[in-house]
Design an enzyme around this catalytic site. Structure first.
Site, PDB file in Angstrom:
ATOM      1  N   ASP A  81       0.818  -1.224   0.000  1.00  0.00           N
ATOM      2  CA  ASP A  81       0.000   0.000   0.000  1.00  0.00           C
ATOM      3  C   ASP A  81       0.849   1.270   0.000  1.00  0.00           C
ATOM      4  O   ASP A  81       0.487   2.277   0.607  1.00  0.00           O
ATOM      5  CB  ASP A  81      -0.978   0.001   1.190  1.00  0.00           C
ATOM      6  CG  ASP A  81      -1.787  -1.267   1.229  1.00  0.00           C
ATOM      7  OD1 ASP A  81      -2.203  -1.725   0.155  1.00  0.00           O
ATOM      8  OD2 ASP A  81      -1.985  -1.803   2.336  1.00  0.00           O
TER       9      ASP A  81
ATOM     10  N   HIS B 145      -4.579  -2.731  -5.399  1.00  0.00           N
ATOM     11  CA  HIS B 145      -3.943  -1.525  -5.944  1.00  0.00           C
ATOM     12  C   HIS B 145      -5.035  -0.521  -6.291  1.00  0.00           C
ATOM     13  O   HIS B 145      -6.019  -0.871  -6.927  1.00  0.00           O
ATOM     14  CB  HIS B 145      -3.139  -1.855  -7.204  1.00  0.00           C
ATOM     15  CG  HIS B 145      -2.035  -2.833  -6.968  1.00  0.00           C
ATOM     16  ND1 HIS B 145      -0.917  -2.538  -6.233  1.00  0.00           N
ATOM     17  CD2 HIS B 145      -1.872  -4.107  -7.369  1.00  0.00           C
ATOM     18  CE1 HIS B 145      -0.125  -3.587  -6.194  1.00  0.00           C
ATOM     19  NE2 HIS B 145      -0.681  -4.570  -6.872  1.00  0.00           N
TER      20      HIS B 145
HETATM   21  P1  GTP Z   1      -0.376  -0.374  -3.531  1.00  0.00           P
HETATM   22  O1  GTP Z   1      -1.006  -1.474  -2.743  1.00  0.00           O
HETATM   23  O2  GTP Z   1       1.024  -0.091  -3.214  1.00  0.00           O
HETATM   24  O3  GTP Z   1      -0.710  -0.413  -4.988  1.00  0.00           O
HETATM   25  O4  GTP Z   1      -0.985   0.912  -3.022  1.00  0.00           O
HETATM   26  P2  GTP Z   1      -2.412   1.239  -3.278  1.00  0.00           P
HETATM   27  O5  GTP Z   1      -2.522   1.768  -4.667  1.00  0.00           O
HETATM   28  O6  GTP Z   1      -3.238   0.094  -2.839  1.00  0.00           O
HETATM   29  O7  GTP Z   1      -2.577   2.381  -2.289  1.00  0.00           O
HETATM   30  P3  GTP Z   1      -3.807   2.584  -1.348  1.00  0.00           P
HETATM   31  O8  GTP Z   1      -4.818   1.550  -1.435  1.00  0.00           O
HETATM   32  O9  GTP Z   1      -3.209   2.903  -0.056  1.00  0.00           O
HETATM   33  O10 GTP Z   1      -4.464   3.806  -1.985  1.00  0.00           O
HETATM   34  C1  GTP Z   1      -3.910   4.996  -1.847  1.00  0.00           C
HETATM   35  C2  GTP Z   1      -4.935   6.013  -2.140  1.00  0.00           C
HETATM   36  O11 GTP Z   1      -4.204   7.204  -2.213  1.00  0.00           O
HETATM   37  C3  GTP Z   1      -5.571   5.804  -3.494  1.00  0.00           C
HETATM   38  O12 GTP Z   1      -6.854   6.340  -3.491  1.00  0.00           O
HETATM   39  C4  GTP Z   1      -4.627   6.564  -4.397  1.00  0.00           C
HETATM   40  O13 GTP Z   1      -5.277   7.040  -5.538  1.00  0.00           O
HETATM   41  C5  GTP Z   1      -4.192   7.689  -3.501  1.00  0.00           C
HETATM   42  N1  GTP Z   1      -2.837   8.197  -3.741  1.00  0.00           N
HETATM   43  C6  GTP Z   1      -1.800   7.609  -4.389  1.00  0.00           C
HETATM   44  N2  GTP Z   1      -0.723   8.421  -4.414  1.00  0.00           N
HETATM   45  C7  GTP Z   1      -1.095   9.539  -3.751  1.00  0.00           C
HETATM   46  C8  GTP Z   1      -0.420  10.744  -3.411  1.00  0.00           C
HETATM   47  O14 GTP Z   1       0.721  10.969  -3.740  1.00  0.00           O
HETATM   48  N3  GTP Z   1      -1.131  11.642  -2.665  1.00  0.00           N
HETATM   49  C9  GTP Z   1      -2.406  11.436  -2.263  1.00  0.00           C
HETATM   50  N4  GTP Z   1      -2.995  12.383  -1.541  1.00  0.00           N
HETATM   51  N5  GTP Z   1      -3.059  10.304  -2.577  1.00  0.00           N
HETATM   52  C10 GTP Z   1      -2.429   9.382  -3.295  1.00  0.00           C
HETATM   53  P1  IMP Z   2      -1.694 -12.959   3.168  1.00  0.00           P
HETATM   54  O1  IMP Z   2      -0.760 -12.534   2.093  1.00  0.00           O
HETATM   55  O2  IMP Z   2      -3.138 -12.797   2.815  1.00  0.00           O
HETATM   56  O3  IMP Z   2      -1.377 -14.345   3.684  1.00  0.00           O
HETATM   57  O4  IMP Z   2      -1.492 -11.994   4.418  1.00  0.00           O
HETATM   58  C1  IMP Z   2      -0.294 -12.023   5.183  1.00  0.00           C
HETATM   59  C2  IMP Z   2       0.046 -10.624   5.664  1.00  0.00           C
HETATM   60  O5  IMP Z   2       0.392  -9.813   4.534  1.00  0.00           O
HETATM   61  C3  IMP Z   2      -1.097  -9.877   6.353  1.00  0.00           C
HETATM   62  O6  IMP Z   2      -0.546  -9.045   7.352  1.00  0.00           O
HETATM   63  C4  IMP Z   2      -1.691  -9.034   5.245  1.00  0.00           C
HETATM   64  O7  IMP Z   2      -2.341  -7.904   5.755  1.00  0.00           O
HETATM   65  C5  IMP Z   2      -0.439  -8.656   4.481  1.00  0.00           C
HETATM   66  N1  IMP Z   2      -0.656  -8.345   3.055  1.00  0.00           N
HETATM   67  C6  IMP Z   2      -0.746  -9.220   2.027  1.00  0.00           C
HETATM   68  N2  IMP Z   2      -0.914  -8.572   0.867  1.00  0.00           N
HETATM   69  C7  IMP Z   2      -0.912  -7.263   1.147  1.00  0.00           C
HETATM   70  C8  IMP Z   2      -1.009  -6.070   0.345  1.00  0.00           C
HETATM   71  O8  IMP Z   2      -1.141  -6.087  -0.887  1.00  0.00           O
HETATM   72  N3  IMP Z   2      -0.966  -4.890   1.024  1.00  0.00           N
HETATM   73  C9  IMP Z   2      -0.812  -4.839   2.359  1.00  0.00           C
HETATM   74  N4  IMP Z   2      -0.692  -5.913   3.153  1.00  0.00           N
HETATM   75  C10 IMP Z   2      -0.755  -7.115   2.552  1.00  0.00           C
HETATM   76 MG    MG Z   3      -2.620  -1.911  -1.764  1.00  0.00          MG
END
Ligand code: GTP
Ligand code: IMP
Ligand code: MG
Length: 339
Positions: free
Chosen positions: A13, A43
């Protein structure tokens, strides 16, 4: 022409979704291949004012000329994949998707075992997506592979061959890692980790590209850290502090509240070293500093620049992408200055 791997720097994340979308929209790779564990990933992509949550489809789908691939090392849940085809219809994801015949398949039993296991669901805090039990069956050599699933027949492609041919033809190949460095089965905070290594070398192996073919490893960090699930978190802050700083977050796959902490330089150094990072992408800088939507480095405050320069000095890796908001435009791209 370049073969790049993007990896998560911490506990997942980190904003990989946004970075991948930006890089693929900008660099227009011919192939965008998903590596990593499987549909435990979530993502987030924001594109043209719409939000998408992806678990298997490569986040680079917005670049509609690219072939989308899922590498042999990635666990596939066909139901998750087909529901993403529906949600992403206007991007022709279904028509562009290639699944390696050697991908292992997650079934109901894997998900049931993940959710009903006291150890996985409670102690580790797994996502319940069936990935741990499926990788366990893979190691036991009892799991079904994609080549044996009739519904996947039309997508079956030798992803390794396709990626290597593209590289040999001088095309751009972009490999998307999932999860994050600190969730690696080898290098993370064992046993509070996922069911596979999550570093660049394994992501290359996931899609069947050898280490000598990889040019760039982009390590993504958020300006602060988040963690879902159990396990140690040295720089964790209290929930009250996270709230007062406006840093609360909830998971894409499970909706769980994420634990929040300060940037961890020691973790960043180790992550860069073991991933062999050549570039750092730093996201959510606007949530820590007052720089929402800034697109030029010069417009950042002295404090923000000092934070970024400190990361470069300590890790020895240049910060090339700075994200200042969810939209693709909210990006400072310093790569051109390095060339
Ligand atoms: P990964 O699991 O690494 O792919 O991350 P993610 O894409 O799942 O990130 P997450 O679910 O934490 O979502 C992040 C949120 O923040 C999403 O709604 C993105 O569109 C947003 N986001 C991404 N980059 C930025 C940034 O630089 N600034 C802000 N304010 N928001 C962002
Ligand atoms: P699992 O991969 O579902 O077995 O989860 C094992 C650990 O990895 C847990 O702590 C989950 O929250 C973490 N985890 C697995 N995939 C992600 C991801 O994409 N983002 C954040 N945490 C994850
Ligand atoms: Mg994520």
């Amino acid at each position: 022409m370049t073969c790049s791997i993007l990896v998560g720097g911490a506990w997942g994340d980190e904003g990989k979704g946004k970075c991948i979308t930006y890089l693929c929209d900008n660099d227009k790779p011919q192939i965008i291949a998903r590596a990593g564990v499987g549909p435990n990933a979530g993502h987030s992509v924001e594109f043209n004012g719409e939000k998408y949550g992806l678990r298997l489809t490569p986040s680079g789908f917005v670049h509609t000329d690219a072939k989308l691939m899922i590498g042999a090392g990635v666990l596939v849940n066909p139901d998750v994949l087909f529901s993403e085809f529906e949600n992403l219809k206007k991007y022709n994801v279904k028509e562009r998707m290639c699944v390696d015949p050697r991908c292992a398949i997650i079934n109901e039993d894997h998900m049931d075992r993940d959710k009903s296991s006291e150890h996985l669901a409670k102690k580790i805090g797994s996502t319940g997506s069936g990935c741990g039990p499926a990788n366990s069956d893979r190691v036991m050599r009892t799991i079904d592979l994609a080549k044996d699933v009739p519904e996947l027949e039309e997508y079956i492609t030798d992803v390794s061959l396709a990626c290597n041919e593209a590289i040999d033809n001088g095309e751009n190949v972009f490999i998307e890692g999932s999860q994050g460095f600190a969730l690696s089965l080898y290098y993370g905070s064992y046993p509070y980790v996922t069911s596979k290594d999550t570093t660049a070398s394994t992501f290359a192996a996931d899609v069947g590209v050898g280490p000598t073919k990889v040019d760039e490893v982009i390590d993504v960090f958020k300006a602060y850290i988040s963690r879902v699930g159990e396990g140690p978190f040295p720089t964790e802050m209290t929930q009250e502090e996270a709230e007062s700083r406006g840093l609360e977050e909830y998971g894409v796959v499970t909706g769980r509240r994420r634990r929040i902490g300060y940037f961890d330089m020691e973790l960043a150094k180790e992550s860069c070293r073991i991933n062999g990072a050549t570039q750092i992408a730093l996201t959510c800088v606007d949530r820590l500093f007052d720089c929402a939507r800034v697109q030029n480095y010069d417009e950042l405050s002295a404090e923000t620049k000092a934070f970024i320069e400190d990361i470069q000095t300590e890790t020895g890796v240049p910060v090339t992408i700075i994200s200042t908001g969810p939209d693709l435009k909210d990006t400072i791209d310093l790569r051109k200055e390095l060339l």
